[in-house]
Design an enzyme around this catalytic site. Structure first.
Site, PDB file in Angstrom:
ATOM      1  N   HIS A 157       0.797  -1.234   0.000  1.00 45.31           N
ATOM      2  CA  HIS A 157       0.000   0.000   0.000  1.00 45.31           C
ATOM      3  C   HIS A 157       0.826   1.279   0.000  1.00 45.31           C
ATOM      4  CE1 HIS A 157       0.028   1.329   4.352  1.00 45.31           C
ATOM      5  NE2 HIS A 157       0.471   0.104   4.501  1.00 45.31           N
TER       6      HIS A 157
ATOM      7  N   CYS B  22       0.737   6.474  11.884  1.00 47.82           N
ATOM      8  CA  CYS B  22       0.406   5.620  13.028  1.00 47.82           C
ATOM      9  C   CYS B  22       0.521   6.389  14.332  1.00 47.82           C
ATOM     10  CB  CYS B  22       1.353   4.432  13.101  1.00 47.82           C
ATOM     11  SG  CYS B  22       1.838   3.854  11.500  1.00 47.82           S
TER      12      CYS B  22
HETATM   13  N1  PLP Z   1       8.128   0.344   7.806  1.00 46.09           N
HETATM   14  C1  PLP Z   1       8.023   1.563   7.291  1.00 46.09           C
HETATM   15  C2  PLP Z   1       9.249   2.355   6.976  1.00 46.09           C
HETATM   16  C3  PLP Z   1       6.770   2.106   7.054  1.00 46.09           C
HETATM   17  O1  PLP Z   1       6.662   3.351   6.543  1.00 46.09           O
HETATM   18  C4  PLP Z   1       5.627   1.353   7.387  1.00 46.09           C
HETATM   19  C5  PLP Z   1       4.284   1.938   7.244  1.00 46.09           C
HETATM   20  O2  PLP Z   1       4.028   3.065   7.690  1.00 46.09           O
HETATM   21  C6  PLP Z   1       5.783   0.062   7.904  1.00 46.09           C
HETATM   22  C7  PLP Z   1       7.058  -0.397   8.095  1.00 46.09           C
HETATM   23  C8  PLP Z   1       4.599  -0.801   8.222  1.00 46.09           C
HETATM   24  O3  PLP Z   1       4.007  -1.238   7.018  1.00 46.09           O
HETATM   25  P1  PLP Z   1       2.570  -1.943   6.926  1.00 46.09           P
HETATM   26  O4  PLP Z   1       1.565  -0.868   7.022  1.00 46.09           O
HETATM   27  O5  PLP Z   1       2.534  -2.596   5.580  1.00 46.09           O
HETATM   28  O6  PLP Z   1       2.490  -2.956   8.004  1.00 46.09           O
END
Ligand code: PLP
Length: 752
Positions: A216, A343
């Site tokens: 995504h 988040c």
């Molecule tokens: N790692 C990074 C650098 C991200 O930007 C994100 C999402 O914000 C994630 C991990 C987590 O990804 P996912 O939403 O696919 O679990």
């Protein structure tokens, strides 16, 4: 609902998530409608699904340069991170020697999913290693000396290819050298989520063991991701079950997500004619945005260096504006940006910028603007135009000095309330005499207040403190006034005397107003209240009382400072109650619960000690005894600010009428007397508002509104804001003050 200006959304928050590319969405839909088979089924529908899945995997391998490594499909990067960490730690545990202290290393600017997962599995697997953050420098680059020193004891090291907040990329080749020189076999995971489509990855050419990815973040839907696992790197299935993905990740595969990813990989693999623009074009987009931002907000500071960050991320701060204010402003212009990572957008500062050692204000005011390779020139052009509108709107509401169109500004008239944390500062402006007074100036507001005064062409008559504050420095001296000689609270030496309610009070006069001084010691020995009176044709009436920390919303000012006196406070409360009415608006120095203003009657009904003092039901001695007990509850240790009053009662909550957009339509159609109020700040209102909400009362002007409408508390009011939270706070405050027909639009403009 019809908007006055129907602005289409410009989405500049690609690092949080991206829209799904149209062809990717079509492909996903196709697998739902026609090619919906389960890849594990052996009939033709299943075989077709499996073929699509394996073709997608093959494309992923090419995109990643995965060589003999594995690519496993997951639900997203967080799952990929678990897979990497669980696999590495299960293997590492077998090699651990007794009594040796081990570490797990991660970059200080890593996405929270990484350190949290490390801590989680460290505990669950009873590894008990020390989880250590690798510091970064001011440019966001990992400290290689630290790694060289610490990695020999590490079981695993987690770094990221590109940071999600700043776009800062790490030099993976350099990192590899320092890691492998100092520990040839340590498990190394690189979070590659934000690198896909922006940085070249040739994973099999590196010694990276695990690399998680997420669909995504690059135009595929949420719920699909993949993880690369180096050839021969250990792998412990994170999800067991039906044996899918060769038993390495069970659960029926997300075929629609895979079909969408398939299209994305095609775009990444195209030599030309791709929907994804090349890096040079992305750089030009960034330059155009940066140039426009600098023109619009000349004092802007960029938090990331363009020399070591991907071109799709800009992170900046504008002095004098919190990230919430800029988010609200951009949202009103229908430009979506973010303050830090999605988040953790409730957090008001960025741990990434803190780790980079940037000044606190830059971290607190940080805004991230991010786009992706499918962004078009037309979108960037439109964004730039709107950024210009945002700056004009700030200039128009006098929050930024704009050289143009000062003339058509609406003149400020009445009371404005500013808040920094729990502390309040009040500005009263008289439109007729063009005079202003400031009460309890806060250092953070100096520039903003000066800009307003200059932009509104107001003459500052006095800058006053209600007492010497314990929680902040007064910023009175930052304002230059016509009269410099004044006492330590700013009260000028030569003033008039007025008679009010049988009392002779020193006063300052301006236009049809008088500001009278009533000493109200107690909280501190020097505490005073300022009473603002208005000369009406027949009489002098009190409009507001700036009572400092004598009476606060739900509390009385604390009286356990060295110069405090309970006896004095007891007398001050009674003296004030003699002068004002029970409905006079009290404007205190603090508002810890977002209640804006209050009255004696509202406080007396919930603050029994105050009620008893005013009713004469409590002696000074009894008051002092009760007050000592209340003040003993103040715990400065727990908060970041010195509390100036101890709550004696909780915040009231009133049941409000909450409307949906449809219910609002009905109300508008059926209620002629209804007053619809947009509660956002004037610049947000100016940029875009619903035509039905033709009155704008920003939160900073709520007390002024109460003052002007207290005679008509039964009028039906419905408030709206961006998300429903400001309108709810304002509606609660109004309900507490007796406005008894009040509602707000649940979810705000966001859900209209
Ligand atoms: N790692 C990074 C650098 C991200 O930007 C994100 C999402 O914000 C994630 C991990 C987590 O990804 P996912 O939403 O696919 O679990």
């Amino acid at each position: 609902m019809t908007q006055e200006t129907q602005l289409s959304q410009i989405y500049l928050d690609a690092n949080a998530t991206t829209p799904v590319l149209e062809r990717a969405a079509d492909a996903a839909l196709m697998t739902m409608k026609t090619m919906f088979g389960n890849p594990s089924s052996s009939h033709i529908t299943g075989l077709q699904a499996k073929q699509l899945m394996e073709q997608t995997r093959q494309k992923a391998r090419t995109v990643l340069g995965s060589g003999n490594g594995r690519v496993i499909f997951t639900s997203g990067a967080t799952e990929g991170i678990q897979t990497g960490i669980l696999s590495a730690l299960c293997a590492a545990k077998k090699q651990m020697k007794p009594k040796q202290q081990y570490t797990l290393l991660y970059g200080a600017t890593e996405h929270k999913a990484v350190p949290e997962s490390l801590k989680h599995w460290n505990k669950i697997l009873e590894i008990n290693a020390e989880v250590k953050a690798i510091p970064v420098d001011g440019h966001g680059r990992l400290d290689q000396d630290f790694i060289a020193k610490e990695v020999p004891n590490a079981l695993m090291i987690c770094t990221m290819a590109v940071n999600n907040e700043t776009g800062v990329y790490q030099d993976l080749a350099e990192l590899e050298t320092v890691i492998r020189t100092n520990h040839a076999t340590v498990f190394w995971m690189v979070d590659c989520v934000q690198a896909l489509g922006k940085r070249k990855l040739n994973l099999a050419q590196t010694t990276i063991d695990y690399a998680p990815f997420s669909g995504h973040k690059l135009y595929a839907p949420k719920g699909i991701g993949f993880v690369y696992i180096r050839d021969n790197a250990p792998l412990t299935p994170f999800i067991a079950g039906g044996g899918q993905e060769s038993g390495l990740r069970s659960g029926t595969e997300n075929l629609p997500g895979l079909a969408a990813l398939n299209v994305i990989f095609d775009e990444l693999l195209k030599e030309g004619n791709s929907e994804f623009v090349d890096v040079e074009t992305l750089r030009q987009y960034r330059n155009q945005l940066a140039k426009t931002l600098k023109q619009a907000f000349p004092t802007i500071v960029f938090n990331n260096q363009f020399t070591n960050s991907v071109p799709t991320t800009l992170n900046f701060a504008i002095p004098g504006f919190s990230s919430k204010e800029i988010m609200d402003l951009f949202d009103a212009a229908n430009i979506r940006v973010s303050s830090g990572s999605a988040c953790s957008s409730k957090v008001t500062r960025s741990f990434v910028l803190d780790a980079m050692g940037l000044p606190a204000w830059q971290s607190e005011s940080a805004i991230r603007m991010s786009f992706g390779p499918a962004t078009t020139q037309a979108e960037i052009d439109a964004a730039c135009e709107r950024i210009g509108h945002c700056a004009q709107a700030l200039g128009h509401s006098c929050l930024m000095q704009a050289s143009n169109e000062i003339s058509n500004k609406e003149s400020l008239d009445g009371l404005v309330q500013f808040k920094i944390g729990g502390a309040c500062c009040w500005l009263f402006a008289d439109k007729q005499s063009k005079v202003a007074i400031i009460i309890d100036p806060l250092p953070e507001l100096v520039e903003r207040l000066k800009t307003i005064l200059e932009c509104q062409q107001l003459t500052l008559l006095a800058v006053l403190d209600t007492h010497g504050h314990a929680d902040h420095e007064s910023s009175r001296v930052a304002f230059s006034l016509a009269t410099t000689a004044s006492d330590h609270l700013g009260w000028p030496p030569q003033t008039e005397t007025i008679e009010y309610n049988g009392l002779q009070l020193a006063s300052l006069s301006f236009g049809r107003y008088q500001l009278a001084l009533l000493p109200t010691p107690g909280h501190t020995a020097d505490s005073v209240s300022y009473i603002l009176l208005e000369q009406l044709p027949a009489k002098l009436v009190i409009k507001y009382v700036f009572c400092g920390d004598l009476i606060l919303m739900g509390a009385l000012g604390r009286t356990n400072f060295t110069t405090s006196s309970n006896d004095a406070m007891y007398n001050s409360i009674q003296a004030l109650a003699e002068v004002i009415t029970e409905e006079t608006l009290l404007c205190p120095s603090h508002d810890y619960n977002n209640e804006f203003t209050t009255t004696l009657s509202a406080e007396m009904s919930r603050n029994s000690i105050l009620n008893q003092v005013i009713q004469g039901e409590l002696s000074a001695t009894e008051f002092a005894k009760a007050k000592r007990l209340i003040d003993a509850d103040i715990n400065d240790e727990t908060g970041t600010e010195i509390m100036c009053g101890a709550a004696v009662c909780g915040k009231d909550t009133f049941t409000l009428q909450e409307y949906t957009a449809t219910e609002l339509e009905t109300q508008i159609a059926n209620n002629q007397n209804l007053l619809l109020i947009d509660i956002r700040e004037p610049h947000e209102y100016a940029l875009n508002h619903n035509r039905a909400f033709d009155q704008n009362v920003p939160l900073t002007r709520l007390t002024d509104f109460v003052g002007k409408h207290s005679h008509n508390k039964a009028q039906p009011l419905i408030l709206v804001c961006r998300s429903g939270s400001r309108s709810q706070a304002a509606a609660q405050a109004l309900a507490r003050l007796g406005f008894n027909n009040i509602g707000h639009l649940k979810g705000g403009y966001a859900l209209i």
